[in-house]
Design a protein around this motif. Structure first.
Motif, PDB file in Angstrom:
ATOM      1  N   PRO A 209      -0.846 -18.721  34.553  1.00 52.71           N
ATOM      2  CA  PRO A 209      -2.285 -18.470  34.529  1.00 52.71           C
ATOM      3  C   PRO A 209      -3.029 -19.459  35.429  1.00 52.71           C
ATOM      4  CG  PRO A 209      -1.388 -18.692  32.289  1.00 52.71           C
ATOM      5  CD  PRO A 209      -0.326 -19.151  33.248  1.00 52.71           C
ATOM      6  N   ILE A 210      -3.930 -18.931  36.241  1.00 53.20           N
ATOM      7  CA  ILE A 210      -4.795 -19.792  37.052  1.00 53.20           C
ATOM      8  C   ILE A 210      -6.230 -19.580  36.575  1.00 53.20           C
ATOM      9  CG2 ILE A 210      -5.520 -20.491  39.369  1.00 53.20           C
ATOM     10  CD1 ILE A 210      -2.998 -19.269  40.505  1.00 53.20           C
ATOM     11  N   LEU A 211      -6.802 -20.650  35.997  1.00 53.40           N
ATOM     12  CA  LEU A 211      -8.156 -20.581  35.447  1.00 53.40           C
ATOM     13  C   LEU A 211      -9.158 -21.085  36.479  1.00 53.40           C
ATOM     14  CD1 LEU A 211      -7.542 -22.266  31.945  1.00 53.40           C
ATOM     15  CD2 LEU A 211      -6.703 -20.077  32.791  1.00 53.40           C
ATOM     16  N   TYR A 212     -10.365 -20.548  36.411  1.00 55.66           N
ATOM     17  CA  TYR A 212     -11.446 -21.094  37.224  1.00 55.66           C
ATOM     18  C   TYR A 212     -12.319 -21.989  36.353  1.00 55.66           C
ATOM     19  CZ  TYR A 212     -15.858 -21.908  39.324  1.00 55.66           C
ATOM     20  OH  TYR A 212     -16.966 -22.581  39.780  1.00 55.66           O
ATOM     21  N   GLY A 213     -12.774 -23.111  36.878  1.00 60.50           N
ATOM     22  CA  GLY A 213     -13.709 -23.970  36.151  1.00 60.50           C
ATOM     23  C   GLY A 213     -14.778 -24.512  37.072  1.00 60.50           C
ATOM     24  N   GLY A 214     -15.954 -24.736  36.511  1.00 65.40           N
ATOM     25  CA  GLY A 214     -17.088 -25.265  37.286  1.00 65.40           C
ATOM     26  C   GLY A 214     -18.320 -24.460  36.968  1.00 65.40           C
ATOM     27  N   SER A 215     -19.160 -24.990  36.042  1.00 61.62           N
ATOM     28  CA  SER A 215     -20.420 -24.337  35.667  1.00 61.62           C
ATOM     29  C   SER A 215     -20.232 -22.885  35.208  1.00 61.62           C
ATOM     30  CB  SER A 215     -21.431 -24.429  36.806  1.00 61.62           C
ATOM     31  OG  SER A 215     -21.746 -25.786  37.073  1.00 61.62           O
TER      32      SER A 215
END
Ligand code: PGA
Length: 251
Positions: A209-215
């Protein structure tokens, strides 16, 4: 033992917020609004609040993790906690190489490699965080930076270990700034990471799994989660509010 993560993965990083009392209050409120799920929910509270969150949210199928570990198992390392200790306290996951660890605490690529290895050895799932600064992005160094961080972080892993790994792409310029990467930005970076994984793992790369993070917020989580190659989100600020976190979890 192979492990498949149910996606999307929705993870909340509380950073240095919420001691045990505030954590208990969050859990009580979250339990009222927690969505029915066919997804993986994880909370990363401060280590001192881990057992509270685990006890209160386990029946809602929420996993818990720690925000950092040291790579030795025990010893004279004042102030640190080890992977086996975190595991014993009920943690299943650990963040490694979060942007604040790298940039505020000057954690190196070499240290992330040791921490990922220690997590694997203790049976924790590491969430390896990578991401470029705005200067690096403007200089066209996105790929170089995130692939370097990825390569260093997984240096010690066997192909099998990748079944227990998660990755979070968190552009430093989007963390805590209210400035979110577009879904296209996320897809672009995630594709570069995925392609690197594919060189080594072939089709099995699709299972990391590749998660996105940032606001990530309740009103942008849906479009980010719908983006190609985005398998989940890692949420900071908006994970502190039980209602916001539940809305993101249901997005
Ligand atoms: P943010 O933090 O959602 O507050 O930008 C994300 C993170 O640091 O994981």
């Amino acid at each position: 033992m192979p492990h498949t993560f149910e996606t999307p993965v929705i993870a909340g990083n509380w950073k240095m917020h919420k001691g045990p009392d505030a954590a208990r209050k969050f859990c009580r409120e979250f339990a009222q609004v927690a969505p029915a799920q066919n997804r993986t929910l994880i909370v990363f509270p401060p280590a001192l609040s881990l057992t509270v969150v685990r006890a209160d949210l386990i029946e809602h199928d929420v996993g818990v993790g720690v925000q950092n570990i040291y790579w030795e198992e025990d010893g004279a390392f004042t102030g640190e906690i080890s992977a086996p200790m975190a595991r014993e306290a009920g943690a299943e996951y650990v963040l490694v190489g979060h942007s604040e660890r790298r940039h505020v605490f000057k954690e190196t690529d070499e240290e992330t490699s040791l921490k990922v290895a220690a997590a694997m050895a203790a049976g924790l799932f590491p969430v390896l965080c990578v991401g470029e600064t705005i200067e690096e992005r403007k200089a066209g160094r996105l790929e170089e930076v995130i692939l370097r961080q990825l390569g260093a972080g997984v240096k010690t892993l066997s192909d099998k270990d990748f079944q227990h790994l998660l990755i979070a792409y968190e552009p430093v310029w989007a963390i805590g700034t209210g400035e979110t990467a577009t879904p296209e930005d996320a897809t672009d970076a995630h594709t570069r990471l995925r392609n690197r994984l594919r060189e080594r793992l072939g089709d099995a790369a699709d299972d990391v799994p590749i998660l996105y993070g940032g606001s990530v917020k309740p009103d942008n989580a849906g479009e980010l989660l719908a983006a190609d190659q985005v398998d989940g989100v890692l949420v900071g600020g908006a994970s502190l509010d039980p209602r916001d976190f539940a809305r993101i979890a249901a997005a």
